[in-house]
Design a protein around this motif. Structure first.
Motif, PDB file in Angstrom:
ATOM      1  N   THR A 174       0.873  -1.256  -0.080  1.00 26.87           N
ATOM      2  CA  THR A 174      -0.102   0.156  -0.082  1.00 26.87           C
ATOM      3  C   THR A 174       0.840   1.261   0.075  1.00 26.87           C
ATOM      4  OG1 THR A 174      -0.214  -0.293   2.292  1.00 26.87           O
ATOM      5  CG2 THR A 174      -2.114  -0.680   0.790  1.00 26.87           C
ATOM      6  N   LEU A 175       1.831   1.097   0.823  1.00 29.66           N
ATOM      7  CA  LEU A 175       3.011   2.250   1.022  1.00 29.66           C
ATOM      8  C   LEU A 175       3.661   2.416  -0.457  1.00 29.66           C
ATOM      9  CD1 LEU A 175       5.128   3.009   3.730  1.00 29.66           C
ATOM     10  CD2 LEU A 175       5.948   2.965   1.788  1.00 29.66           C
ATOM     11  N   GLN A 176       4.027   1.458  -1.203  1.00 28.60           N
ATOM     12  CA  GLN A 176       4.701   1.455  -2.251  1.00 28.60           C
ATOM     13  C   GLN A 176       3.652   2.059  -3.514  1.00 28.60           C
ATOM     14  OE1 GLN A 176       6.204  -2.249  -3.622  1.00 28.60           O
ATOM     15  NE2 GLN A 176       7.091  -1.393  -5.591  1.00 28.60           N
ATOM     16  N   MET A 177       2.469   1.543  -3.337  1.00 34.89           N
ATOM     17  CA  MET A 177       1.498   1.873  -4.428  1.00 34.89           C
ATOM     18  C   MET A 177       1.303   3.627  -4.259  1.00 34.89           C
ATOM     19  SD  MET A 177       1.078  -0.338  -6.696  1.00 34.89           S
ATOM     20  CE  MET A 177       2.693  -0.303  -6.434  1.00 34.89           C
ATOM     21  N   ALA A 178       1.201   3.939  -2.941  1.00 33.26           N
ATOM     22  CA  ALA A 178       0.935   5.444  -2.548  1.00 33.26           C
ATOM     23  C   ALA A 178       2.253   6.272  -3.083  1.00 33.26           C
ATOM     24  CB  ALA A 178       0.750   5.714  -1.290  1.00 33.26           C
ATOM     25  N   LYS A 192      -5.226  15.019  -9.398  1.00 31.33           N
ATOM     26  CA  LYS A 192      -5.748  13.591  -8.986  1.00 31.33           C
ATOM     27  C   LYS A 192      -4.933  12.546  -9.240  1.00 31.33           C
ATOM     28  CE  LYS A 192     -10.810  14.196  -9.137  1.00 31.33           C
ATOM     29  NZ  LYS A 192     -12.071  14.183  -9.660  1.00 31.33           N
ATOM     30  N   TRP A 193      -4.828  11.542  -8.407  1.00 31.20           N
ATOM     31  CA  TRP A 193      -4.083  10.438  -8.539  1.00 31.20           C
ATOM     32  C   TRP A 193      -4.552   9.526  -9.630  1.00 31.20           C
ATOM     33  CZ3 TRP A 193      -4.948  10.933  -2.894  1.00 31.20           C
ATOM     34  CH2 TRP A 193      -3.738  11.657  -2.070  1.00 31.20           C
ATOM     35  N   LEU A 194      -3.761   8.760 -10.274  1.00 31.21           N
ATOM     36  CA  LEU A 194      -4.305   7.264 -11.085  1.00 31.21           C
ATOM     37  C   LEU A 194      -4.514   6.444  -9.986  1.00 31.21           C
ATOM     38  CD1 LEU A 194      -1.516   6.981 -13.805  1.00 31.21           C
ATOM     39  CD2 LEU A 194      -3.609   8.235 -14.013  1.00 31.21           C
ATOM     40  N   ILE A 195      -5.570   5.599 -10.281  1.00 29.60           N
ATOM     41  CA  ILE A 195      -5.859   4.564  -9.488  1.00 29.60           C
ATOM     42  C   ILE A 195      -4.888   3.539  -9.559  1.00 29.60           C
ATOM     43  CG2 ILE A 195      -7.711   2.583  -8.738  1.00 29.60           C
ATOM     44  CD1 ILE A 195      -8.575   5.360  -7.912  1.00 29.60           C
ATOM     45  N   PRO A 196      -3.872   3.111  -8.347  1.00 31.33           N
ATOM     46  CA  PRO A 196      -3.024   1.919  -8.454  1.00 31.33           C
ATOM     47  C   PRO A 196      -3.775   0.568  -8.491  1.00 31.33           C
ATOM     48  CG  PRO A 196      -2.775   3.761  -6.428  1.00 31.33           C
ATOM     49  CD  PRO A 196      -4.003   3.921  -7.182  1.00 31.33           C
ATOM     50  N   HIS A 197      -3.267  -0.429  -9.172  1.00 30.77           N
ATOM     51  CA  HIS A 197      -3.681  -1.782  -9.172  1.00 30.77           C
ATOM     52  C   HIS A 197      -2.368  -2.695  -9.006  1.00 30.77           C
ATOM     53  CE1 HIS A 197      -7.035   0.201 -11.048  1.00 30.77           C
ATOM     54  NE2 HIS A 197      -7.652  -1.246 -11.151  1.00 30.77           N
ATOM     55  N   PHE A 214      -6.509   0.077  -5.363  1.00 29.55           N
ATOM     56  CA  PHE A 214      -6.372   1.021  -4.175  1.00 29.55           C
ATOM     57  C   PHE A 214      -7.293   2.244  -4.405  1.00 29.55           C
ATOM     58  CE2 PHE A 214      -2.697  -1.799  -4.429  1.00 29.55           C
ATOM     59  CZ  PHE A 214      -2.593  -2.441  -3.018  1.00 29.55           C
ATOM     60  N   ASP A 215      -7.476   2.944  -3.363  1.00 28.20           N
ATOM     61  CA  ASP A 215      -8.384   4.354  -3.518  1.00 28.20           C
ATOM     62  C   ASP A 215      -7.535   5.287  -2.801  1.00 28.20           C
ATOM     63  OD1 ASP A 215      -8.597   4.103  -0.635  1.00 28.20           O
ATOM     64  OD2 ASP A 215     -10.588   2.945  -0.617  1.00 28.20           O
ATOM     65  N   TYR A 216      -8.281   6.478  -2.849  1.00 24.44           N
ATOM     66  CA  TYR A 216      -7.584   7.593  -2.407  1.00 24.44           C
ATOM     67  C   TYR A 216      -7.283   7.819  -1.060  1.00 24.44           C
ATOM     68  CZ  TYR A 216      -8.048  10.225  -6.900  1.00 24.44           C
ATOM     69  OH  TYR A 216      -7.797  10.424  -8.182  1.00 24.44           O
ATOM     70  N   ASP A 217      -8.332   7.105  -0.062  1.00 19.12           N
ATOM     71  CA  ASP A 217      -8.175   7.000   1.390  1.00 19.12           C
ATOM     72  C   ASP A 217      -6.993   6.230   1.760  1.00 19.12           C
ATOM     73  OD1 ASP A 217     -10.482   8.268   1.718  1.00 19.12           O
ATOM     74  OD2 ASP A 217     -11.511   6.641   2.191  1.00 19.12           O
ATOM     75  N   VAL A 218      -6.660   5.076   1.042  1.00 21.70           N
ATOM     76  CA  VAL A 218      -5.507   4.329   1.376  1.00 21.70           C
ATOM     77  C   VAL A 218      -4.121   5.090   1.018  1.00 21.70           C
ATOM     78  CG1 VAL A 218      -5.346   2.590  -0.525  1.00 21.70           C
ATOM     79  CG2 VAL A 218      -4.608   2.093   2.024  1.00 21.70           C
TER      80      VAL A 218
END
Ligand code: ZN
Length: 270
Positions: A174-178, A192-197, A214-218
């Motif tokens: 999760t940290l890496q994707m963020a 805006k962020w792209l949505i990480p998969h 993943f979503d914006y909250d995480v």
């Protein structure tokens, strides 16, 4: 420093840039060790070669479309022992099975489409970061990372938080994707962020696989963790603060000297 595929993992690049995996390598919550992390960055410690490492490379070469070239350049993928001389070693034959399963699912191939191994750099929390995105599709608003692991349902005990966690938290994905999402956003100057998969595939005899988003909250919560942890890592990396040894990892075991005798009650199980 200009990054490309051949110098992305170099000592010079690791000294200059922070990365998601480098940050994790400092943090005990992700089985990191400050002393080992610094020894690695300085090039004083090289991790012993692991099969899992090469298998990851094999899968990534497939995703990048360079598997044939990768096989030619890595003769160690092939057996040198009778009776299987010249054949792919069994763990890489198993990688082929994992690849076949991924290739057979249209949604996986859709998630892994786009530009491959895209390198970007940006300043975040006062340090330069580097990221390499496995599959990049800004036109559809996503990027994807490919991961091979033992088992999707595995659980790991986290000594710091005193609870079990899944592979996403255990490996800090999760940290890496963020970090990927934020660096990409900064580079593109988007708000805006792209949505990480993450496309995960297991090494089980009959591999399982999943696509996770993943979503914006995480992303927000994970960037907050990065923000909380980065100051100490920065001061260790710049030499202002000496790194602490964990006394458990391979590096610490290999350089161990006992300077204090432990009381028997210090050997905690959990
Ligand atoms: Zn250690």
């Amino acid at each position: 420093m200009q990054l490309n595929k051949s110098n992305y993992y170099s000592t010079e690049a690791n000294l200059h840039y922070m990365s998601g995996s480098q940050l994790k390598s400092f943090l005990p919550a992700y089985e990191g060790c400050e002393a080992k992390a610094m020894a690695k960055i300085r090039g004083e410690y090289v991790e012993p070669p692991k099969d899992a490492f090469d298998e990851g490379h094999y899968l990534h070469a497939w995703n990048e479309g360079t598997l044939d070239e990768f096989k030619v350049n890595n003769p160690s993928l092939y057996s040198t022992r009778a009776p299987s001389v010249g054949q792919l070693k069994s763990n890489f034959q198993h990688c082929n099975k994992m690849i076949k399963i991924l290739e057979s699912d249209p949604l996986v191939m859709k998630a892994l489409a786009g530009k491959k191994e895209v390198i970007m750099t940006a300043e975040l929390f006062g340090v330069p970061w580097k990221i390499m995105i496995d599959s990049y599709q800004p036109e559809v608003g996503i990027f994807s990372d490919l991961k091979a692991l033992k088992d999707i349902g595995g659980k790991w005990w986290n000594k710091e938080t005193q609870c079990y966690e899944n592979f996403l938290d255990h490996y800090g994905y999760t940290l890496q994707m963020a970090v990927y999402a934020e660096v990409e956003r900064l580079v593109m100057g988007r708000d805006k962020w792209l949505i990480p998969h993450i496309v995960v595939v297991t090494k089980q005899d009959l591999p399982d696989y999943e696509i996770i988003y993943f979503d914006y909250d995480v992303i927000e919560a994970s960037l907050q963790i990065v923000k909380n942890k980065i100051e100490r890592v920065k001061s260790i990396k710049s030499g202002l603060v000496p790194p602490v040894r964990c006394e458990k990892c391979e590096y610490c075991r290999g350089t161990k000297r006992i300077n204090r005798i432990k009381h028997y009650s210090e050997l905690a199980l959990y």
